[in-house]
Design a protein around this motif. Sequence first.
Motif, PDB file in Angstrom:
ATOM      1  N   LEU A 134      -7.020   6.798  -2.173  1.00 51.60           N
ATOM      2  CA  LEU A 134      -5.810   7.036  -1.882  1.00 51.60           C
ATOM      3  C   LEU A 134      -5.206   8.210  -2.033  1.00 51.60           C
ATOM      4  CD1 LEU A 134      -5.496   5.481  -5.919  1.00 51.60           C
ATOM      5  CD2 LEU A 134      -4.934   3.864  -3.783  1.00 51.60           C
ATOM      6  N   LEU A 156      -0.066   5.012 -11.970  1.00 48.43           N
ATOM      7  CA  LEU A 156      -1.153   4.380 -10.582  1.00 48.43           C
ATOM      8  C   LEU A 156      -1.615   2.958 -11.700  1.00 48.43           C
ATOM      9  CD1 LEU A 156      -2.268   7.393  -9.845  1.00 48.43           C
ATOM     10  CD2 LEU A 156      -1.243   5.877  -8.358  1.00 48.43           C
ATOM     11  N   GLY A 193       0.425  -1.128   0.265  1.00 49.75           N
ATOM     12  CA  GLY A 193      -0.363  -0.379  -0.294  1.00 49.75           C
ATOM     13  C   GLY A 193       1.131   1.143   0.063  1.00 49.75           C
ATOM     14  N   ASN A 214     -10.391   6.604  -7.401  1.00 48.47           N
ATOM     15  CA  ASN A 214     -10.598   6.617  -6.023  1.00 48.47           C
ATOM     16  C   ASN A 214      -9.839   7.875  -4.869  1.00 48.47           C
ATOM     17  OD1 ASN A 214     -12.517   4.564  -5.587  1.00 48.47           O
ATOM     18  ND2 ASN A 214     -10.303   3.086  -5.845  1.00 48.47           N
ATOM     19  N   LEU A 238      -3.934   0.492  -9.173  1.00 46.23           N
ATOM     20  CA  LEU A 238      -4.444   1.453  -8.411  1.00 46.23           C
ATOM     21  C   LEU A 238      -5.614   2.600  -9.292  1.00 46.23           C
ATOM     22  CD1 LEU A 238      -2.279   2.342  -6.176  1.00 46.23           C
ATOM     23  CD2 LEU A 238      -3.857   1.116  -5.776  1.00 46.23           C
ATOM     24  N   ASP A 281      -2.245   3.576  -0.359  1.00 44.29           N
ATOM     25  CA  ASP A 281      -3.436   2.969  -0.830  1.00 44.29           C
ATOM     26  C   ASP A 281      -4.242   2.407   1.183  1.00 44.29           C
ATOM     27  OD1 ASP A 281      -5.637   1.483  -1.061  1.00 44.29           O
ATOM     28  OD2 ASP A 281      -4.665   0.107  -2.130  1.00 44.29           O
TER      29      ASP A 281
END
Length: 227
Positions: free
Chosen positions: A79, A97, A58, A106, A102, A74
């Motif tokens: 995010l 990303l 993350g 977000n 990801l 994350d």
Amino acid sequence: MRTRRTSGNGKLIVTLVVAVAIVLMAAGFLQTPRTNVTPKDTVPPAIFLPGPVTFAPGLHLLGALAPSVAYVIDTGDGLILVDAGLEDSHELLLQQLQHLQLDIQNLKLILLTHGHGDHYLGARAMQRRTNAEIYAGKGDCDVLRQAGPREAVFSTFPMAHVSIHETVVDRELIGGEVIEIGDTRIEVIATPGHTPGSICYQMKRNGQTALFSGDTIMTISGDLGTY
């Protein structure tokens, strides 16, 4: 997302010591980037990474943004982007990303370490694409909102080919705030000096501690300072 104040100034010395340790440990990752995303017509100095690197679950560094770098966290509930590079590196940031799987939609927060162009000029494009909020140190907010003076945006690096623009700041930070999203807690530490509004962000999540220091702590390679 929750934001509150705490008295964090007493931890500054310990925090900076931790940051130096993180910089030294991070050096061990510099030889193993995960992908090869390199800007067209650009040959970055060897100190820059050609793609994203995952330091811990993350927690990712985004390379290929020379002369900038950025980080993404994350949180499990959205995010957080720490710094955003130059505006013309926007697509390279998005590619990384995507490589990390990801979802840009977000993105909840963009945390700026300070008001120099190589750290903040990409934030406006990300904000417009996602409606993420931008947080920055109070001492730099006038420069961000007014897009200048140019000397404040680029310091001793003229970068005549780079245009500047106004950037909306949703929250001014003075130090001592705590930002909480998902499993992530971030303490805001004011470190004026490099710029009036320089900020360090100390992150804690799942037993991890990391400090995003911007240019408050940097290494010098030739005539280039890299954090």
